[in-house]
Enzyme design. Structure first.
Site, short mmCIF file in Angstrom:
data_model
loop_
_atom_site.label_atom_id
_atom_site.label_comp_id
_atom_site.label_asym_id
_atom_site.label_seq_id
_atom_site.Cartn_x
_atom_site.Cartn_y
_atom_site.Cartn_z
N PHE A 148 -8.24 16.81 14.37
CA PHE A 148 -8.19 18.16 14.92
C PHE A 148 -7.32 18.13 16.17
O PHE A 148 -7.65 17.46 17.15
CB PHE A 148 -9.57 18.74 15.27
CG PHE A 148 -9.45 20.18 15.71
CD1 PHE A 148 -9.40 21.20 14.78
CD2 PHE A 148 -9.30 20.51 17.05
CE1 PHE A 148 -9.23 22.53 15.17
CE2 PHE A 148 -9.14 21.84 17.45
CZ PHE A 148 -9.11 22.84 16.50
N ASP A 193 -4.16 11.65 21.52
CA ASP A 193 -4.66 12.98 21.86
C ASP A 193 -6.03 12.82 22.51
O ASP A 193 -7.04 12.64 21.84
CB ASP A 193 -4.75 13.86 20.60
CG ASP A 193 -5.24 15.28 20.95
OD1 ASP A 193 -5.72 15.48 22.08
OD2 ASP A 193 -5.16 16.15 20.07
N LYS A 212 -8.27 20.60 28.18
CA LYS A 212 -9.67 20.94 28.42
C LYS A 212 -10.11 20.68 29.87
O LYS A 212 -9.86 21.50 30.73
CB LYS A 212 -10.55 20.19 27.43
CG LYS A 212 -10.35 20.67 25.98
CD LYS A 212 -11.52 20.30 25.11
CE LYS A 212 -11.24 20.44 23.62
NZ LYS A 212 -11.27 21.81 23.15
N1 PLP Z 1 -6.73 18.21 20.55
C1 PLP Z 1 -8.03 17.91 20.45
C2 PLP Z 1 -8.44 16.48 20.24
C3 PLP Z 1 -9.00 18.91 20.53
O1 PLP Z 1 -10.29 18.60 20.40
C4 PLP Z 1 -8.58 20.23 20.74
C5 PLP Z 1 -9.58 21.34 20.81
O2 PLP Z 1 -10.73 21.20 20.49
C6 PLP Z 1 -7.21 20.51 20.84
C7 PLP Z 1 -6.32 19.47 20.75
C8 PLP Z 1 -6.72 21.91 21.03
O3 PLP Z 1 -6.99 22.37 22.30
P1 PLP Z 1 -6.92 23.95 22.62
O4 PLP Z 1 -8.08 24.58 21.93
O5 PLP Z 1 -6.99 24.03 24.11
O6 PLP Z 1 -5.60 24.42 22.08
#
Ligand code: PLP
Length: 406
Positions: A141, A226, A255
């Site tokens: 994700f 990530d 976040k």
């Molecule tokens: N990458 C990871 C690992 C995430 O858990 C998330 C969101 O849960 C994102 C990217 C995307 O972040 P955003 O919702 O701020 O676009």
């Protein structure tokens, strides 16, 4: 719609239905606790998917935001402002890298990292134009943009958004041999979550991240971690990659970087990678705005003390011990890393949603991720007694489901 309609009714009629929230209307938050519009108190066991690692309205973060609101909020990148340089320097130092590219959401930062990796592939590695591939993981994700959902295996996130962006190869998470065989001379990057948060706090096998590192180095491919959800203290380390002593080429952060106050994300890497961008090749009007980086600098200062990470390490056994008795007694799976847990409810007892709704009734807010899996990720600032109370409620709610199933 009548003016006496409740906020939930108004949202239902006038808001797009791209979420299915629990029926709680939060109007106030402090630390690990929130209050609804009728004054009921709930323990926040989700912490906005780790965006609230420092809790609601952390006094240092709120102070930084207030002070900045009274001074300067936005210049755009058409001009310099006095905080961007210090923010980049401080975040680079925290990550042990040279350069930072600030964005807003996590998805934007992932997109940015993918763009940087493709450019690096063409301009530094020498991949023929338009041929670049990126290897990604099953169960990933990374956000919601068209390119990102192009390689999502979740039909709800993916379906009916085509045509999809090409150039991605999906391999099994944790399968180093599959990763190595998916790489060829066109591969510019491997994009990996060190812990798959949205998938349900899925931990890779021990030694996997070190293997990813080795494979990327040997094949001259960028390792892009990530850490949007796993980073900034959640696992007991500044970065989840630190758990295996692994240093990726690129960190993607978001976040908690914005302290739960403002959206703030970033790509962090050395100059030989981020240096491929030149003026006009990438950007964002709000990226690196003064208000966001004022809060971000305070977040970095909190993390530089090591205290949030230590707190996650100290509370990990409390979380594990509080949930372990449920294994085989309502739960069919449990994964804990730092102050972060994925719980798989026995599907015969109900859905994750059923458990979350039962917990609302007991004053605890959590959210299901997929099917019968829920994720527990309280603010790292939570009191031990509050954590124990919340875990008691989880045990009670699961126990009720077991009893009801007879
Ligand atoms: N990458 C990871 C690992 C995430 O858990 C998330 C969101 O849960 C994102 C990217 C995307 O972040 P955003 O919702 O701020 O676009």
């Amino acid at each position: 719609m009548s003016v006496t309609a409740t906020p939930i009714e108004l949202e239902d009629v006038h808001g797009a239905h791209n979420y299915h929230p629990l029926p709680v209307t939060v109007s106030h938050g402090e630390g690990a606790w929130v209050w609804d519009d009728e004054g009921h108190r709930y323990l926040d066991f989700l912490a906005a998917y780790s965006a609230l690692n420092f809790g609601h309205r952390h006094p240092d973060l709120v102070r930084a935001a207030h002070e900045q609101l009274d001074r300067l909020t936005l210049t755009s990148r058409a001009f310099h402002h006095d905080l961007l340089g210090p923010f980049c320097a401080e975040l680079a130092e925290l990550a042990g890298k040279e350069m930072v590219l600030p964005m807003n959401s996590g998805a934007e930062a992932v997109e940015t990292a993918l763009k940087v990796a493709r450019r690096w592939g063409y301009e530094v590695k020498g991949v023929p134009d338009e041929q670049a591939t990126v290897v990604v993981m099953d169960g990933n994700f990374h956000g919601r943009t068209i390119s990102i959902i192009s390689f999502s295996g979740d039909p709800v996130a993916h379906d009916h958004y085509g045509p999809y962006t090409p150039g991605f190869r999906v391999v099994g998470y944790g399968d180093a041999a599959a990763l190595e065989s998916a790489i060829d001379e066109t591969t510019v990057a491997v994009l990996v979550e060190p812990v798959q948060g949205e998938a349900g706090v899925v931990l890779p096998p021990e030694g996997y991240l070190a293997e990813v590192r080795r494979i990327c180095t040997e094949h001259r491919v960028l390792m892009v971690a990530d850490e949007v959800q796993s980073g900034l203290g959640r696992t007991g380390e500044t970065f989840a990659c630190d758990l295996e002593g692994v240093v990726p080429d690129v960190y993607v952060l978001g976040k908690a970087l914005g302290g739960g106050i403002v959206p703030l994300s970033a790509v962090v890497a050395d100059g030989d990678v981020l240096g491929v961008l030149d003026p006009g090749s990438h950007g964002s009007t709000f990226g690196g705005n003064a208000l966001a980086v004022a809060v971000g600098r305070e977040v970095i200062r909190l993390l530089a003390t090591g205290e949030p990470q230590q707190r996650a390490r100290d509370l990990e056994p409390v979380l594990r011990d509080g949930l372990a008795p449920l294994l085989g007694h309502g739960l069919v799976g449990l994964r804990v890393r730092g102050l972060w847990a994925g719980l798989d409810l026995d599907p015969a007892l109900g859905t994750g949603r059923d458990l979350c709704e039962a917990l609302v009734g007991r004053g605890v807010l959590v959210k299901d991720t997929h099917g019968s899996t829920i994720r527990v990720s309280p603010p790292l600032t939570i009191d031990r007694a509050d954590l124990e109370w919340g875990l008691e409620q989880v045990r009670g709610a699961v126990g009720d489901l077991v009893a009801a199933a007879g």
